[in-house]
Design a protein around this motif. Structure first.
Motif, mmCIF file in Angstrom:
data_model
loop_
_atom_site.group_PDB
_atom_site.id
_atom_site.type_symbol
_atom_site.label_atom_id
_atom_site.label_comp_id
_atom_site.label_asym_id
_atom_site.label_seq_id
_atom_site.Cartn_x
_atom_site.Cartn_y
_atom_site.Cartn_z
ATOM 1 N N ILE A 115 0.864 -1.188 0.000
ATOM 2 C CA ILE A 115 0.000 0.000 0.000
ATOM 3 C C ILE A 115 0.895 1.230 0.000
ATOM 4 O O ILE A 115 1.750 1.389 0.869
ATOM 5 N N VAL A 116 0.695 2.105 -0.974
ATOM 6 C CA VAL A 116 1.417 3.370 -1.053
ATOM 7 C C VAL A 116 0.527 4.448 -0.449
ATOM 8 O O VAL A 116 -0.548 4.743 -0.963
ATOM 9 N N ALA A 117 0.967 5.016 0.669
ATOM 10 C CA ALA A 117 0.182 6.033 1.382
ATOM 11 C C ALA A 117 1.100 7.197 1.725
ATOM 12 O O ALA A 117 1.195 7.613 2.881
ATOM 13 N N VAL A 118 1.740 7.730 0.702
ATOM 14 C CA VAL A 118 2.810 8.718 0.929
ATOM 15 C C VAL A 118 2.350 10.159 0.785
ATOM 16 O O VAL A 118 3.182 11.059 0.602
ATOM 17 N N GLY A 119 1.048 10.413 0.879
ATOM 18 C CA GLY A 119 0.604 11.786 0.635
ATOM 19 C C GLY A 119 0.879 12.130 -0.815
ATOM 20 O O GLY A 119 0.431 11.446 -1.715
ATOM 21 N N ALA A 120 1.664 13.158 -1.039
ATOM 22 C CA ALA A 120 2.104 13.465 -2.407
ATOM 23 C C ALA A 120 3.598 13.238 -2.526
ATOM 24 O O ALA A 120 4.277 13.870 -3.324
ATOM 25 N N GLY A 121 4.130 12.361 -1.696
ATOM 26 C CA GLY A 121 5.545 12.041 -1.779
ATOM 27 C C GLY A 121 6.347 12.770 -0.725
ATOM 28 O O GLY A 121 5.803 13.368 0.205
ATOM 29 N N ALA A 122 7.663 12.718 -0.865
ATOM 30 C CA ALA A 122 8.521 13.470 0.041
ATOM 31 C C ALA A 122 8.224 14.951 -0.137
ATOM 32 O O ALA A 122 8.032 15.430 -1.260
ATOM 33 N N PHE A 123 8.184 15.690 0.978
ATOM 34 C CA PHE A 123 7.777 17.081 0.870
ATOM 35 C C PHE A 123 8.811 18.009 1.500
ATOM 36 O O PHE A 123 9.551 17.641 2.397
ATOM 37 N N GLY A 124 8.838 19.209 0.987
ATOM 38 C CA GLY A 124 9.705 20.243 1.528
ATOM 39 C C GLY A 124 9.127 21.588 1.153
ATOM 40 O O GLY A 124 8.344 21.707 0.198
ATOM 41 N N PRO A 125 9.465 22.648 1.873
ATOM 42 C CA PRO A 125 8.866 23.957 1.603
ATOM 43 C C PRO A 125 9.427 24.602 0.343
ATOM 44 O O PRO A 125 10.593 24.409 -0.013
ATOM 45 N N ASN A 126 8.587 25.358 -0.335
ATOM 46 C CA ASN A 126 9.054 26.225 -1.410
ATOM 47 C C ASN A 126 9.633 27.483 -0.757
ATOM 48 O O ASN A 126 8.923 28.251 -0.125
#
Length: 338
Positions: A115-126
């Motif tokens: 199951i892939v439950a990663v939100g939208a993937g790895a995240f970081g701020p703009n």
């Protein structure tokens, strides 16, 4: 320390939807392991806004994100899912009924389904393109997430952005910060209409100051300590806003990372799934939560919870191919022993 784990289902992502997937799998007597690149469970709820209230969780008129994660952790406790935290899955091989996953720490996981439950993937701020920004980030004078509201008590706050995060935090920090100034390039905000209306009302009462139409231009201070934020309007005129802390909310940059190379059908950095089962284009791999996409999809935690239940039921015949699944209400069967 590297680990080798044999389980029924590997859940990639330990945010709220991944945690609830562990519960749903446990209710169907399937074992699971939670894998997350962060060092603690909770995903964005823990990393970005643990004290921010969420209003659309059933039976909770309001619940802080951190408290929601704590309750989900209590809910999965009877099933004791294994955890591999601070790890990123960088390898996936095999097929339904026999997948092998590898992490960047050298761990190996064997599972019958994923199951892939990663939100939208790895995240970081703009990050805004401002000179000297890293030094102010290191001192905490520039922050992209609010972990504890009390850390900002008595501070002069400048908030930049026009989305939900900017508006919500401007409202939440009233009465905590000594002053709040909101910088945005235009009068119309992208936030929820009700929140934007509350911000307008707060500005009329003098609780926040609207700095419109302006954009960030420069930071002024010494040794990482912020003294003022310089902003510029459309004609090039500048002014300085006294500030102790700048909160720039320009969204998050998302990256699916190695998942993008697993042969899954993608739609604009999201994973296409069959709505009734949440199965991806690769049999045995399912996607739930914000990363999953299908017609009518809503990016809500509560919809992710529903997807977790559908995926768990769709996975059951992969884990138990010779066992018929008879649907039962939890009030009837209770919580099965792990």
């Amino acid at each position: 320390m590297t680990q080798q784990i044999d389980t029924d289902v590997a859940i990639i992502g330990a945010g709220p939807v991944g945690l609830f997937a562990a519960f749903e799998l446990g209710m169907l007597k399937m074992r699971s392991v939670l894998i997350d690149a962060l060092a603690e469970i909770g995903g964005q709820c823990t990393a970005l806004y643990p004290e921010k209230p969420i209003y659309d969780i059933p039976a909770h008129p309001a619940i802080e994100a951190g408290d929601l994660i704590a309750q989900l952790e209590r809910q999965i406790a009877p099933f004791s899912p294994a955890r591999l935290l601070g790890r990123r899955v960088d390898r996936l091989e095999g097929a339904a009924g026999g997948f092998t996953l590898g992490t960047d720490r050298g761990d190996t996981v064997r599972a019958k389904a994923v199951i892939v439950a990663v939100g939208a993937g790895a995240f970081g701020p703009n990050r805004p393109p401002l000179e000297g920004l890293p030094g102010y980030e290191a001192s905490g004078a520039v922050q992209y997430y609010v972990r504890r509201r009390e850390d900002l008590r008595g501070k002069r706050i400048v908030i930049a952005g026009g989305g939900d995060s900017a508006v919500d935090w401007a409202l939440v920090l009233r009465g905590i910060a000594s002053s709040i100034q909101v910088v945005h390039r235009r009068a119309k905000f992208r936030a929820a209409p009700e929140s934007a209306a509350q911000l307008d009302a707060a500005a009329r009462r003098g609780e926040v100051e609207m700095v419109i139409p302006y954009q960030l231009h420069a930071l002024h201070g010494a040794n990482g300590m912020l003294e003022s934020v310089e902003v510029v309007d459309l004609e090039g005129a500048t002014k300085r806003l006294p500030a102790d802390v700048l909160l720039p909310f320009f969204g998050l940059s998302m990256d699916l990372g190695p998942i993008a190379g697993w042969g899954l059908a993608l739609e604009r950095n999201h994973v296409a799934v069959t709505p009734s089962t949440c199965q991806t284009s690769v049999p045995g791999i399912f996607a739930i939560g914000d990363v999953a996409n299908y017609p009518g999809k809503l990016k809500l935690i509560l919809q992710g919870f529903s997807e977790a239940a559908m995926a768990a039921h769709a996975i059951h015949p992969i884990v138990y191919p010779d066992v018929a699944l008879h649907f039962e209400y939890s009030t009837t069967k209770g919580v099965p022993a792990a």
